[in-house]
Scaffold this motif. Sequence first.
Motif, mmCIF file in Angstrom:
data_model
loop_
_atom_site.group_PDB
_atom_site.id
_atom_site.type_symbol
_atom_site.label_atom_id
_atom_site.label_comp_id
_atom_site.label_asym_id
_atom_site.label_seq_id
_atom_site.Cartn_x
_atom_site.Cartn_y
_atom_site.Cartn_z
ATOM 1 N N TYR A 2 -16.812 47.209 18.893
ATOM 2 C CA TYR A 2 -15.733 46.316 18.496
ATOM 3 C C TYR A 2 -15.246 45.271 19.514
ATOM 4 C CZ TYR A 2 -15.720 48.429 13.687
ATOM 5 O OH TYR A 2 -15.888 48.596 12.490
ATOM 6 N N ALA A 13 -16.991 42.455 20.283
ATOM 7 C CA ALA A 13 -17.273 41.537 19.093
ATOM 8 C C ALA A 13 -15.940 40.713 19.177
ATOM 9 C CB ALA A 13 -17.637 42.096 17.846
ATOM 10 N N GLY A 14 -14.850 41.267 19.954
ATOM 11 C CA GLY A 14 -13.750 40.624 19.803
ATOM 12 C C GLY A 14 -12.556 41.095 18.825
ATOM 13 N N VAL A 15 -13.151 42.247 18.079
ATOM 14 C CA VAL A 15 -12.305 42.685 17.061
ATOM 15 C C VAL A 15 -11.040 43.413 17.903
ATOM 16 C CG1 VAL A 15 -12.190 44.710 15.483
ATOM 17 C CG2 VAL A 15 -14.266 43.238 15.467
ATOM 18 N N TYR A 44 -7.990 45.216 11.570
ATOM 19 C CA TYR A 44 -9.265 44.828 11.345
ATOM 20 C C TYR A 44 -9.695 45.620 10.015
ATOM 21 C CZ TYR A 44 -14.143 44.523 11.489
ATOM 22 O OH TYR A 44 -15.654 44.220 11.162
ATOM 23 N N THR A 88 -13.802 39.979 11.201
ATOM 24 C CA THR A 88 -14.214 39.776 12.525
ATOM 25 C C THR A 88 -13.893 38.460 13.264
ATOM 26 O OG1 THR A 88 -16.125 41.422 12.249
ATOM 27 C CG2 THR A 88 -16.211 40.058 14.147
ATOM 28 N N ARG A 134 -11.359 38.031 16.254
ATOM 29 C CA ARG A 134 -11.596 37.399 17.527
ATOM 30 C C ARG A 134 -11.199 36.189 17.822
ATOM 31 N NH1 ARG A 134 -16.695 37.102 15.870
ATOM 32 N NH2 ARG A 134 -16.594 34.844 15.408
ATOM 33 N N THR A 135 -10.724 35.250 16.929
ATOM 34 C CA THR A 135 -9.922 34.123 17.377
ATOM 35 C C THR A 135 -8.567 34.368 17.815
ATOM 36 O OG1 THR A 135 -11.354 32.969 15.411
ATOM 37 C CG2 THR A 135 -9.303 31.819 16.236
ATOM 38 N N HIS A 169 -7.696 37.047 19.205
ATOM 39 C CA HIS A 169 -7.793 37.749 20.587
ATOM 40 C C HIS A 169 -8.292 36.716 21.730
ATOM 41 C CE1 HIS A 169 -7.973 41.513 18.400
ATOM 42 N NE2 HIS A 169 -6.896 41.684 18.846
ATOM 43 N N ASP A 170 -8.916 35.463 21.166
ATOM 44 C CA ASP A 170 -9.288 34.636 21.925
ATOM 45 C C ASP A 170 -7.752 33.604 22.479
ATOM 46 O OD1 ASP A 170 -11.818 35.167 22.484
ATOM 47 O OD2 ASP A 170 -12.619 33.970 21.051
#
Length: 253
Positions: free
Chosen positions: A26, A29-31, A56, A69, A73-74, A76-77
């Motif tokens: 996770y 994967a950026g979760v 999530y 996901t 992810r977006t 956390h970016d």
Amino acid sequence: MNHESRLRPVDLARLSGLSTQQIRNYEDAGVLPPAARTESGYRVFGDVHQRALLTYRALQPGYGPLAATAVMRTLHDGDLPGALALVDAAHAGLHEQRTALRATREALEALATRRTPAPTPRTADLRIGEVAALLGVRTSALRVWEAAGLLTPDRERGTRYRQFGPDDVRDARLIQTLRRSHYLLDQIRPVLEELRQQGSTEALRAAVEARGEALAGRTRAMLAGAGQLAEYIEYVEVSSPGRTGPGSGTDRP
């Protein structure tokens, strides 16, 4: 990290009922936002990771694992607008499904208000003129419906004459009925496709009702997931002022 809790992967795994490998997956994967590392290279998680995992899992039932996901992810970016756009897209997709379902339901109601048509001949294939006479339409109308992809009659070998089987006549009768109710060809197409899959208007009606219930359940799940996401975003913004996302300013190892 600015959080009091210091959790090992195994601790976070036990709290969530997952394996330690899944926790690592996770994060990759950026979760989950990037974890801090000890001097020896071990991951150290905190409150933000536990909240991210809860968010999530709350998103999954309504949005599905792929969309959930992508949203996490977006976020956390560091791209909060992008994450919210993904949420909007998921809701728009659900709205399109609901609109198509409503059109199918209205089409079925239009069929129900019409006089029950005569049984479809099942003895032999019919030529286009015979079908036109049976339905009381012009052969040009049948050709237009065929050109639009709504009818797909077979062709005789050699002569290439159209051969309308019982299912083709049934479809033509349905198109005729809906056209009389002012349905456009593009609106009729999904109704025909559903009818072919279900086999009868009764089965289609039952499938429409079941799908409506499923969409309502998904909507409720999406609302619950979006609420959890809003709480998570607020938590991150309060605990990490000046950052546009949980992963901002943190390099992944």
